[in-house]
Design a protein around this motif. Sequence first.
Motif, PDB file in Angstrom:
ATOM      1  N   ILE A  26     -26.882  -1.803 -49.038  1.00 33.84           N
ATOM      2  CA  ILE A  26     -27.172  -1.370 -50.037  1.00 33.84           C
ATOM      3  C   ILE A  26     -26.990   0.171 -49.920  1.00 33.84           C
ATOM      4  O   ILE A  26     -26.282   0.706 -51.139  1.00 33.84           O
ATOM      5  N   TYR A  27     -26.910   1.208 -49.156  1.00 37.42           N
ATOM      6  CA  TYR A  27     -26.676   2.504 -49.365  1.00 37.42           C
ATOM      7  C   TYR A  27     -26.586   2.667 -47.669  1.00 37.42           C
ATOM      8  O   TYR A  27     -27.168   1.958 -47.069  1.00 37.42           O
ATOM      9  N   PHE A  28     -26.064   4.187 -47.512  1.00 38.71           N
ATOM     10  CA  PHE A  28     -26.142   3.844 -46.341  1.00 38.71           C
ATOM     11  C   PHE A  28     -25.385   5.808 -46.207  1.00 38.71           C
ATOM     12  O   PHE A  28     -25.191   6.691 -47.495  1.00 38.71           O
ATOM     13  N   SER A  29     -25.863   6.832 -45.015  1.00 35.20           N
ATOM     14  CA  SER A  29     -25.546   7.889 -45.049  1.00 35.20           C
ATOM     15  C   SER A  29     -25.092   8.706 -44.022  1.00 35.20           C
ATOM     16  O   SER A  29     -25.691   8.434 -43.034  1.00 35.20           O
ATOM     17  N   TYR A  30     -24.299   9.364 -43.869  1.00 32.99           N
ATOM     18  CA  TYR A  30     -23.496   9.837 -42.519  1.00 32.99           C
ATOM     19  C   TYR A  30     -23.849  11.060 -42.794  1.00 32.99           C
ATOM     20  O   TYR A  30     -23.456  12.122 -41.736  1.00 32.99           O
ATOM     21  N   ASP A  31     -24.806  11.815 -43.867  1.00 29.53           N
ATOM     22  CA  ASP A  31     -25.120  13.209 -42.546  1.00 29.53           C
ATOM     23  C   ASP A  31     -26.767  13.443 -44.070  1.00 29.53           C
ATOM     24  O   ASP A  31     -26.708  12.996 -45.278  1.00 29.53           O
ATOM     25  N   VAL A  32     -27.128  14.304 -44.032  1.00 25.88           N
ATOM     26  CA  VAL A  32     -28.493  15.412 -44.954  1.00 25.88           C
ATOM     27  C   VAL A  32     -27.328  15.357 -46.283  1.00 25.88           C
ATOM     28  O   VAL A  32     -26.040  16.395 -45.975  1.00 25.88           O
ATOM     29  N   LYS A  33     -28.001  14.776 -47.339  1.00 26.63           N
ATOM     30  CA  LYS A  33     -27.916  14.922 -48.177  1.00 26.63           C
ATOM     31  C   LYS A  33     -26.830  14.061 -48.731  1.00 26.63           C
ATOM     32  O   LYS A  33     -25.995  14.248 -49.940  1.00 26.63           O
ATOM     33  N   MET A  34     -26.185  13.634 -47.532  1.00 25.55           N
ATOM     34  CA  MET A  34     -24.972  12.623 -48.082  1.00 25.55           C
ATOM     35  C   MET A  34     -25.043  10.926 -48.074  1.00 25.55           C
ATOM     36  O   MET A  34     -25.882  10.478 -47.784  1.00 25.55           O
ATOM     37  N   LYS A  35     -24.817  10.060 -49.134  1.00 25.43           N
ATOM     38  CA  LYS A  35     -24.460   8.735 -49.284  1.00 25.43           C
ATOM     39  C   LYS A  35     -23.933   8.510 -49.870  1.00 25.43           C
ATOM     40  O   LYS A  35     -22.578   8.598 -50.850  1.00 25.43           O
ATOM     41  N   GLU A  36     -23.660   7.130 -49.360  1.00 22.09           N
ATOM     42  CA  GLU A  36     -22.373   6.554 -49.982  1.00 22.09           C
ATOM     43  C   GLU A  36     -23.728   4.839 -50.677  1.00 22.09           C
ATOM     44  O   GLU A  36     -23.448   4.523 -49.430  1.00 22.09           O
ATOM     45  N   LYS A  37     -22.675   4.399 -51.712  1.00 23.66           N
ATOM     46  CA  LYS A  37     -22.677   3.087 -51.806  1.00 23.66           C
ATOM     47  C   LYS A  37     -22.415   2.365 -50.805  1.00 23.66           C
ATOM     48  O   LYS A  37     -20.905   2.038 -50.104  1.00 23.66           O
ATOM     49  N   GLY A  38     -23.304   0.750 -50.317  1.00 19.39           N
ATOM     50  CA  GLY A  38     -22.735  -0.400 -50.152  1.00 19.39           C
ATOM     51  C   GLY A  38     -21.854  -0.971 -51.172  1.00 19.39           C
ATOM     52  O   GLY A  38     -21.622  -1.369 -51.875  1.00 19.39           O
ATOM     53  N   ASP A  39     -22.317  -2.279 -50.450  1.00 22.36           N
ATOM     54  CA  ASP A  39     -21.963  -3.805 -51.681  1.00 22.36           C
ATOM     55  C   ASP A  39     -23.200  -3.987 -52.617  1.00 22.36           C
ATOM     56  O   ASP A  39     -22.910  -4.575 -53.937  1.00 22.36           O
ATOM     57  N   ILE A  40     -24.385  -3.279 -52.765  1.00 21.74           N
ATOM     58  CA  ILE A  40     -25.081  -3.847 -53.993  1.00 21.74           C
ATOM     59  C   ILE A  40     -25.891  -2.039 -54.450  1.00 21.74           C
ATOM     60  O   ILE A  40     -27.551  -3.154 -54.331  1.00 21.74           O
ATOM     61  N   HIS A  74     -29.593  10.435 -34.807  1.00 24.15           N
ATOM     62  CA  HIS A  74     -28.993  10.332 -35.426  1.00 24.15           C
ATOM     63  C   HIS A  74     -27.987  10.218 -36.580  1.00 24.15           C
ATOM     64  O   HIS A  74     -29.051  10.903 -37.796  1.00 24.15           O
ATOM     65  N   GLU A  75     -26.894  10.174 -36.403  1.00 25.20           N
ATOM     66  CA  GLU A  75     -26.017  10.954 -38.118  1.00 25.20           C
ATOM     67  C   GLU A  75     -25.749   9.705 -38.783  1.00 25.20           C
ATOM     68  O   GLU A  75     -25.983  10.112 -40.147  1.00 25.20           O
ATOM     69  N   ASN A  76     -25.382   7.950 -38.342  1.00 21.12           N
ATOM     70  CA  ASN A  76     -25.637   7.800 -39.827  1.00 21.12           C
ATOM     71  C   ASN A  76     -27.043   7.217 -39.436  1.00 21.12           C
ATOM     72  O   ASN A  76     -28.200   6.546 -39.170  1.00 21.12           O
ATOM     73  N   MET A  77     -26.957   6.574 -41.364  1.00 24.02           N
ATOM     74  CA  MET A  77     -28.341   5.529 -41.203  1.00 24.02           C
ATOM     75  C   MET A  77     -28.602   4.758 -42.569  1.00 24.02           C
ATOM     76  O   MET A  77     -27.137   4.835 -43.086  1.00 24.02           O
ATOM     77  N   PHE A  78     -28.495   3.596 -42.677  1.00 21.35           N
ATOM     78  CA  PHE A  78     -28.450   2.514 -43.671  1.00 21.35           C
ATOM     79  C   PHE A  78     -29.471   1.842 -43.859  1.00 21.35           C
ATOM     80  O   PHE A  78     -30.375   1.882 -43.484  1.00 21.35           O
ATOM     81  N   TRP A  79     -29.410   1.320 -44.966  1.00 18.39           N
ATOM     82  CA  TRP A  79     -30.414   0.657 -45.507  1.00 18.39           C
ATOM     83  C   TRP A  79     -29.643  -0.801 -46.279  1.00 18.39           C
ATOM     84  O   TRP A  79     -28.957  -1.211 -46.860  1.00 18.39           O
ATOM     85  N   TYR A  80     -30.386  -2.085 -45.429  1.00 23.71           N
ATOM     86  CA  TYR A  80     -30.036  -3.385 -46.225  1.00 23.71           C
ATOM     87  C   TYR A  80     -30.855  -4.198 -46.275  1.00 23.71           C
ATOM     88  O   TYR A  80     -32.127  -4.101 -46.806  1.00 23.71           O
ATOM     89  N   ARG A  81     -30.539  -5.458 -47.665  1.00 22.37           N
ATOM     90  CA  ARG A  81     -31.509  -6.505 -47.988  1.00 22.37           C
ATOM     91  C   ARG A  81     -31.204  -7.596 -47.173  1.00 22.37           C
ATOM     92  O   ARG A  81     -29.897  -7.769 -47.154  1.00 22.37           O
ATOM     93  N   GLN A  82     -32.740  -8.589 -46.941  1.00 19.10           N
ATOM     94  CA  GLN A  82     -31.595  -9.635 -46.505  1.00 19.10           C
ATOM     95  C   GLN A  82     -32.649 -10.739 -46.970  1.00 19.10           C
ATOM     96  O   GLN A  82     -33.882 -10.597 -47.165  1.00 19.10           O
ATOM     97  N   ASP A  83     -32.244 -11.674 -47.932  1.00 22.37           N
ATOM     98  CA  ASP A  83     -32.217 -12.485 -48.308  1.00 22.37           C
ATOM     99  C   ASP A  83     -32.685 -14.065 -47.433  1.00 22.37           C
ATOM    100  O   ASP A  83     -30.770 -13.770 -46.663  1.00 22.37           O
ATOM    101  N   PRO A  84     -33.390 -15.058 -47.826  1.00 23.58           N
ATOM    102  CA  PRO A  84     -32.929 -16.655 -46.677  1.00 23.58           C
ATOM    103  C   PRO A  84     -31.318 -16.327 -47.684  1.00 23.58           C
ATOM    104  O   PRO A  84     -31.228 -17.282 -48.883  1.00 23.58           O
ATOM    105  N   GLY A  85     -30.455 -17.409 -46.544  1.00 28.83           N
ATOM    106  CA  GLY A  85     -29.261 -17.864 -47.159  1.00 28.83           C
ATOM    107  C   GLY A  85     -27.914 -16.407 -47.109  1.00 28.83           C
ATOM    108  O   GLY A  85     -26.663 -17.202 -47.437  1.00 28.83           O
TER     109      GLY A  85
END
Lengths: 109, 115
Positions: B46-60, B29-40
Amino acid sequence: LAKTTQPISMDSYEGQEVNITCSHNNIATNDYITWYQQFPSQGPRFIIQGYKTKVTNEVASLFIPADRKSSTLSLPRVSLSDTAVYYCLVGWGDDKIIFGKGTRLHILP
Amino acid sequence: DVKVTQSSRYLVKRTGEKVFLECVQDMDHENMFWYRQDPGLGLRLIYFSYDVKMKEKGDIPEGYSVSREKKERFSLILESASTNQTSMYLCASSLGLKATNEKLFFGSGTQLSVL
């Protein structure tokens, strides 16, 4: 990304059909509507995606009216194992998906 | 079926420790993502990546960094863990470049406790 609104929680009984409605008044022309399901202690799982009218797969049906400002996820004859959180998402061509708080569905025996 | 594997199901760390959360997907897969999940609060990106060595900031992204040295592996790094980073962390991947067009496939999550 269009904002969505869905009920916080719902209860139903085994064997019944469950309909969860999602509002998305600001949906864009190109946006698709996607639903995910999350069981406790697991990551979300893709259920269904649609653009207009009706889409059906082995898990659920998705009903989208002509104005596309809302959509309804329909789960036929639910069982206890359908107890989960259901997320409605709207978008197309976006790099990231924003999950809301979803609808917590509780199936009772 | 696509498999997204997170290295640990449960993790307990101390405040100030450097923490690595590893995620591997087996479907090219091209895209990978990190999320965090908290009650409520639902899932927050948090971050995602659309290619090797590439990264983009998420919301937190504050307090986190990521590494993607190989296409199949996406690591989340907590440089100095704090108690407010106690959470369930979920990794996901998708085939295409545009997340809303594609199915996201999630791992089972890592429940991190920072003491």
